[in-house]
Design an enzyme around this catalytic site. Structure first.
Site, PDB file in Angstrom:
ATOM      1  N   ASP A  54       0.838  -1.197   0.000  1.00 22.40           N
ATOM      2  CA  ASP A  54       0.000   0.000   0.000  1.00 22.40           C
ATOM      3  C   ASP A  54       0.871   1.244   0.000  1.00 22.40           C
ATOM      4  O   ASP A  54       1.353   1.690   1.043  1.00 22.40           O
ATOM      5  CB  ASP A  54      -0.924  -0.006   1.225  1.00 22.40           C
ATOM      6  CG  ASP A  54      -1.940   1.139   1.185  1.00 22.40           C
ATOM      7  OD1 ASP A  54      -1.797   2.035   0.334  1.00 22.40           O
ATOM      8  OD2 ASP A  54      -2.877   1.118   2.002  1.00 22.40           O
ATOM      9  N   HIS A  80       0.344   7.943   3.977  1.00 25.01           N
ATOM     10  CA  HIS A  80       1.091   7.281   5.040  1.00 25.01           C
ATOM     11  C   HIS A  80       2.593   7.576   4.978  1.00 25.01           C
ATOM     12  O   HIS A  80       3.354   7.007   5.764  1.00 25.01           O
ATOM     13  CB  HIS A  80       0.864   5.777   4.956  1.00 25.01           C
ATOM     14  CG  HIS A  80      -0.588   5.398   4.937  1.00 25.01           C
ATOM     15  ND1 HIS A  80      -1.415   5.599   6.006  1.00 25.01           N
ATOM     16  CD2 HIS A  80      -1.366   4.875   3.948  1.00 25.01           C
ATOM     17  CE1 HIS A  80      -2.638   5.199   5.713  1.00 25.01           C
ATOM     18  NE2 HIS A  80      -2.637   4.758   4.460  1.00 25.01           N
TER      19      HIS A  80
END
Length: 284
Positions: free
Chosen positions: A188, A193
């Site tokens: 991911d 993030h």
């Protein structure tokens, strides 16, 4: 484009091929904090090739990219949240494998134009040689901007209720400040993030941890508390993501056991924030 119901229910993706090796399984284990104490021999078995064990929730990234996309369904990805994750293990995850993945839409619930939609998608991983199932992943999305399309409004089944007593055990797991950067190498690559600018634009002071990384941490807590770190003892795990985790947080998992059922909740005490709700694992 509004959701075209019931046409979305016929969407399928089948026989998509994936493979992984021991490096991938060890990298995932490091990404959910296994081996943070290199003298902990129980966790070392997940990050060292001698007698390598696989964290069961590796299933969530083993076929990263498989599945029916938000665009295929007609969802506004900018207003769609990953709400819940449930994984059933048909057999322990192997340290290396070649697989095929089959994906479909399970349900699309219309909560109304002002409340959005709830979408369940499912992917099953099969061994490429014997075609026996390894794991089934059911992923629930809360699409806040996509309600009012005229679909069914049936409520999802209620989650199993945890016991009302005090927790049977508490497991505290700390997270490294750079954990999101390590975890993202398992698939991911969402910049939310990793990139401080993207995180600020989304309303966060800094990049947040992946929900599925927190999910892997919950799996660690269950393995430690009730499975003696034996992956074959876990038949399934699921939870709802209720608040973000910031890399560097310490998460306290409260766990209850009732027969083969384990219930859990995750909390960051420093912010008095419940980050994971309705946690439920099934022991085999």
């Amino acid at each position: 484009m509004p959701i075209n119901y019931p046409a979305v229910m016929s969407l399928r993706e089948e026989n998509r091929a994936f493979a992984w090796d021991e490096r991938d399984t060890m990298l995932y284990a490091l990404g959910v904090g296994m081996g943070s104490d290199p003298m902990d021999e129980a966790e070392l078995r997940f990050v060292y090739e001698r007698g390598l064990r696989v964290v069961p929730t590796f299933a969530t990234v083993a076929a990263w990219g498989a599945g029916i996309s938000a665009e295929q369904i007609g969802l506004d990805r900018r207003r769609t949240l990953h709400g819940e994750e449930h994984t059933r293990f048909h057999r322990p995850m192997p340290p290396s494998a070649s697989i095929v993945a089959d994906s479909r839409v399970v349900s699309v619930i219309d909560k109304g134009a002002d409340k959005g939609a709830v979408v369940e998608r499912q992917t099953t991983l099969f061994d490429a040689v014997d075609r026996e199932p390894i794991a089934t992943i059911t992923r629930t999305a809360f699409a806040r901007g996509d309600g009012g399309f005229g679909g069914p409004a049936v409520e999802s089944a209620l989650a199993p209720m945890r016991p009302s007593r005090a927790p049977d055990i508490m497991v505290e797991l700390s997270t490294r400040p750079d954990l999101a950067l390590l975890y993202r190498l398992s698939g991911d690559r969402n910049p939310l993030h990793a990139d401080p600018g993207v995180a600020r634009a989304a309303g966060f002071e800094r990049p947040i941890l992946h929900g599925l990384c927190t999910y892997g941490l919950a799996c660690r807590a269950v393995l430690r508390a009730f499975c003696d770190y034996d992956p074959s003892a876990l038949a399934g795990i699921g939870a709802r993501f209720s608040a973000p985790v910031v890399p560097g947080d310490t998460i306290r998992f409260d766990l209850w056991r009732d027969g083969d059922d384990v219930f859990f909740e995750g909390r960051v005490e420093a912010r008095d924030s419940v980050v994971m709700k309705n946690g439920h694992a099934k022991l085999s």
